[in-house]
Design a protein around this motif. Structure first.
Motif, short mmCIF file in Angstrom:
data_model
loop_
_atom_site.label_atom_id
_atom_site.label_comp_id
_atom_site.label_asym_id
_atom_site.label_seq_id
_atom_site.Cartn_x
_atom_site.Cartn_y
_atom_site.Cartn_z
N THR A 26 0.83 -1.20 0.00
CA THR A 26 0.00 0.00 0.00
C THR A 26 0.86 1.24 0.00
O THR A 26 0.82 2.05 0.90
CB THR A 26 -0.95 0.00 1.21
OG1 THR A 26 -0.17 -0.21 2.39
CG2 THR A 26 -2.00 -1.05 1.09
N HIS A 27 1.73 1.33 -0.99
CA HIS A 27 2.44 2.55 -1.37
C HIS A 27 3.69 2.88 -0.57
O HIS A 27 4.49 3.66 -1.03
CB HIS A 27 1.52 3.76 -1.32
CG HIS A 27 0.30 3.59 -2.17
ND1 HIS A 27 0.35 3.49 -3.53
CD2 HIS A 27 -1.01 3.49 -1.83
CE1 HIS A 27 -0.87 3.35 -4.02
NE2 HIS A 27 -1.71 3.34 -3.02
N VAL A 317 5.26 9.10 6.91
CA VAL A 317 4.95 7.70 6.65
C VAL A 317 3.78 7.33 7.55
O VAL A 317 3.76 7.63 8.73
CB VAL A 317 6.16 6.79 6.94
CG1 VAL A 317 5.75 5.32 6.89
CG2 VAL A 317 7.27 7.05 5.94
N VAL A 318 2.79 6.68 6.97
CA VAL A 318 1.57 6.33 7.69
C VAL A 318 1.60 4.85 8.05
O VAL A 318 1.78 4.00 7.18
CB VAL A 318 0.32 6.66 6.85
CG1 VAL A 318 -0.96 6.38 7.64
CG2 VAL A 318 0.36 8.11 6.37
N ILE A 366 -7.32 1.27 1.77
CA ILE A 366 -6.19 1.39 2.72
C ILE A 366 -5.09 2.25 2.09
O ILE A 366 -4.51 3.11 2.76
CB ILE A 366 -5.65 -0.01 3.09
CG1 ILE A 366 -6.71 -0.80 3.85
CG2 ILE A 366 -4.39 0.13 3.94
CD1 ILE A 366 -6.30 -2.24 4.16
N GLY A 367 -4.82 2.02 0.82
CA GLY A 367 -3.82 2.83 0.14
C GLY A 367 -4.20 4.29 0.09
O GLY A 367 -3.36 5.18 0.30
N ILE A 369 -6.17 5.90 2.23
CA ILE A 369 -6.05 6.45 3.58
C ILE A 369 -4.61 6.83 3.87
O ILE A 369 -4.31 7.94 4.34
CB ILE A 369 -6.54 5.42 4.63
CG1 ILE A 369 -8.05 5.24 4.54
CG2 ILE A 369 -6.14 5.87 6.04
CD1 ILE A 369 -8.59 4.11 5.39
N ARG A 370 -3.68 5.93 3.56
CA ARG A 370 -2.28 6.17 3.89
C ARG A 370 -1.69 7.28 3.02
O ARG A 370 -0.94 8.13 3.50
CB ARG A 370 -1.48 4.86 3.75
CG ARG A 370 -2.01 3.77 4.70
CD ARG A 370 -1.14 2.53 4.71
NE ARG A 370 0.17 2.85 5.22
CZ ARG A 370 1.31 2.60 4.56
NH1 ARG A 370 1.27 2.05 3.36
NH2 ARG A 370 2.46 2.90 5.09
N GLU A 371 -2.05 7.27 1.76
CA GLU A 371 -1.54 8.30 0.86
C GLU A 371 -2.11 9.67 1.23
O GLU A 371 -1.40 10.68 1.29
CB GLU A 371 -1.90 7.95 -0.58
CG GLU A 371 -1.38 8.95 -1.60
CD GLU A 371 -1.79 8.58 -3.02
OE1 GLU A 371 -2.02 9.50 -3.82
OE2 GLU A 371 -1.89 7.36 -3.31
N GLY A 372 -3.42 9.71 1.50
CA GLY A 372 -4.07 10.96 1.84
C GLY A 372 -3.59 11.53 3.16
O GLY A 372 -3.36 12.75 3.29
N ALA A 373 -3.43 10.68 4.18
CA ALA A 373 -2.95 11.15 5.49
C ALA A 373 -1.53 11.69 5.39
O ALA A 373 -1.18 12.69 6.03
CB ALA A 373 -3.02 10.01 6.51
N SER A 374 -0.71 11.04 4.57
CA SER A 374 0.66 11.51 4.36
C SER A 374 0.67 12.89 3.69
O SER A 374 1.39 13.81 4.11
CB SER A 374 1.42 10.50 3.50
OG SER A 374 2.71 10.96 3.17
#
Length: 527
Positions: A26-27, A317-318, A366-367, A369-374
């Motif tokens: 996930t990225h 990094v998330v 999930i990807g 979420i992690r990309e957006g939060a970063s």
């Protein structure tokens, strides 16, 4: 799987290896610098303008500790932990402070403890005093056991002379709204976390929602009620625009500046919304109240973001997000069916909440979420660490005014970020530690890494290197694990806690922490 994930997975239980695999799919690979290994020769991929660690060709161990005569000689870092504060979350702040002190103490790090009471009076306290059971106990003992300061200015002068860096663990007002940060900035005192201006913007739910919209993220439609003189006709118009019945439309009413869970409630229709908003104002929680559409059918999540860059070079990094599931009984009444993740469910013992890390979401979600939060962490100018909360809505649910071009839209549904927590909870069972444990990092690893990252932003602290001994301690732990005979049989472990003494709350925290950490091992059955 990247070579970095493969190298780390050799000493991880099977479940942690799976989570590392998921991280790499996930990225990004969530391996913060200073936790265990330093990654060199990393290629950086740009994803919507965000630097993300993609792969590593070499994993090396930095060993900058100076040695003389075969013995380590390192600098002792003086850390001032400040807890308490004027908000209703000061009890949680005390729990966070206890946890931080427990896990960062060492020969290379000297901790001093400070407390801010509900009237913003500052005190120097002993580490032992932090372990008073409740805020009431704590406040009762302050005058006889603590050293008070005449003013916050005197307090700042003391900090400037006595500590190298401050670790604020005040949740809510004065801790996350830029208050303590502004005090420290005026005295040029280094501290962990985001600067005051950025804190103010991110902490206010209405202001941060406007900024998220400007940055291109999907946001929840909302209406701001200011003070007790609210405009009923304007709110009625907002209900109509968002296709909500003015008499029964379901919304969430919450203070804009009271943390992520204080005063949050559900309301029906315009009249009930204004009633709940006025109650928040009357109770003195906040004079700015937000009315939001209730995201029916959505799933709540929370994600920890760590900055692993160097100095002012931000590389967020998330970690693997956590899904928050509200569990209701079949015979639940209407109040339970209106359940939200409020203060009681977040911080007090309950059987109504279950956590899933990783979340039970599709991979593209999930990807996202992690990309957006970063990306959000970087664009809002946050530092060191934060917790970002939000919702995932399946594609079958329509979001009013949510353009297809907005950030957060995926094939499987929509990701919406709603709350930014500048000082994440750090009590023993917090999301910070739950998510870090899924990739094999201890409480001490994660906290010391955050402190080390903060030191890199201040020239006089950038040379501090004794935290690299984390890897040595981690290696010793791995050797101890290998020393035990391997077995295919699952061994039952019964975790017993509680009791009838006044310390049962402390026992509950300890027992839950043991239970959560033992879950990571495949050869142990927890009861």
């Amino acid at each position: 799987m990247s070579s970095l994930s493969q190298s780390l997975s050799l000493c991880q239980p099977r479940r942690r290896r799976e989570n590392l695999r998921l991280l790499s799919q996930t990225h990004s690979v969530a391996i913060p610098s200073g936790m265990s290994n330093s990654v060199k020769n990393c290629s950086l991929a740009r994803c919507s303008g965000v630097g993300v660690v993609r792969a590593a060709t070499e994993v090396v161990v930095d060993d900058p500790v100076v040695r003389e005569g075969g013995k380590e000689k390192g600098r002792v870092l003086r850390v001032g932990v400040i807890c308490g504060g004027p908000s209703a979350e000061r009890g949680i702040s005390l729990n966070s402070a206890r946890s931080v002190i427990d896990h960062i103490q060492g020969d290379d790090l000297l901790v001093s403890c400070y407390y801010i009471d509900c009237n913003l009076n500052a005190y120097a306290i002993s580490p032992a005093q932090v372990y008073s059971n409740t805020p009431t106990d704590f406040d009762f003992k302050l005058e006889s056991l603590a050293q008070g300061f005449r003013s916050l200015s005197d307090f700042a002068e003391h900090l400037a002379a006595s500590v190298d860096i401050v670790f604020p663990v005040i949740h809510g007002r004065f801790g996350e709204d830029g208050g303590i940060q502004e005090l420290l900035e005026k005295s040029n005192i280094p501290f962990v976390g985001t600067r005051s201006n950025e804190c103010r913007q991110a902490f206010d739910k209405y202001d941060s929602s406007l900024e998220l919209d400007r940055q291109g993220f999907v946001t929840v439609p909302n209406f701001l009620v200011q003070g007790s003189h609210s405009n009923e006709s304007e709110l009625s118009k907002w209900f109509a625009e968002n296709h909500l019945d003015t008499n029964s439309g379901k919304v969430v009413v919450k203070p804009t500046r009271a943390g992520s869970s204080i005063g949050v409630t559900v309301a029906y229709g315009v009249a009930d919304s204004l009633k709940k908003a006025n109650e928040i104002v009357a109770e003195g929680i906040d004079d700015r109240v937000l009315v939001e559409i209730f995201l029916e059918g959505g799933s709540e999540f929370t994600a920890i973001v760590l900055d692993v860059g160097s100095g002012f070079d931000c590389h967020p990094v998330v970690l693997l997000p956590t899904e928050v599931e509200i569990q209701l009984h079949d015979n639940a009444d209407m109040r339970e069916k209106d359940a939200i993740f409020n203060y009681r469910r977040k911080y007090l013992p309950t059987q109504q909440v279950a956590y899933h890390t990783p979340p039970r979401f599709p991979m593209d979600v999930i990807g996202s979420i992690r990309e957006g939060a970063s990306l959000l962490f970087q664009r809002l100018g946050l530092h060191d660490f934060a917790r970002i909360d939000g919702w995932f809505l399946p594609s079958s649910i329509h979001i009013p005014s949510a353009s297809e071009k907005k950030l957060g839209r995926t094939k499987s549904g929509t990701v919406i970020f709603t709350d930014i927590n500048l000082i994440s909870g750090m009590e023993q069972t917090s999301f910070l530690f739950q998510q870090a444990s899924k990739v094999g990092f201890s409480h001490s690893n994660i906290l010391r890494s955050i402190i080390q990252r903060a030191c890199l932003r201040f020239p006089n602290l950038a040379s501090y290197t004794s935290l690299s001994s984390l890897l040595l301690r981690r290696s010793k732990s791995s050797q101890l694990i290998e020393a035990f005979p391997k077995t295919k049989d699952v061994r039952k472990v019964f975790v017993i806690f509680g009791g009838d003494t006044s310390e049962r709350q402390v026992s509950l925290m300890s027992g839950t922490n043991v239970w959560l950490n033992l879950q990571a091992f495949n050869d142990v059955g927890i009861k």
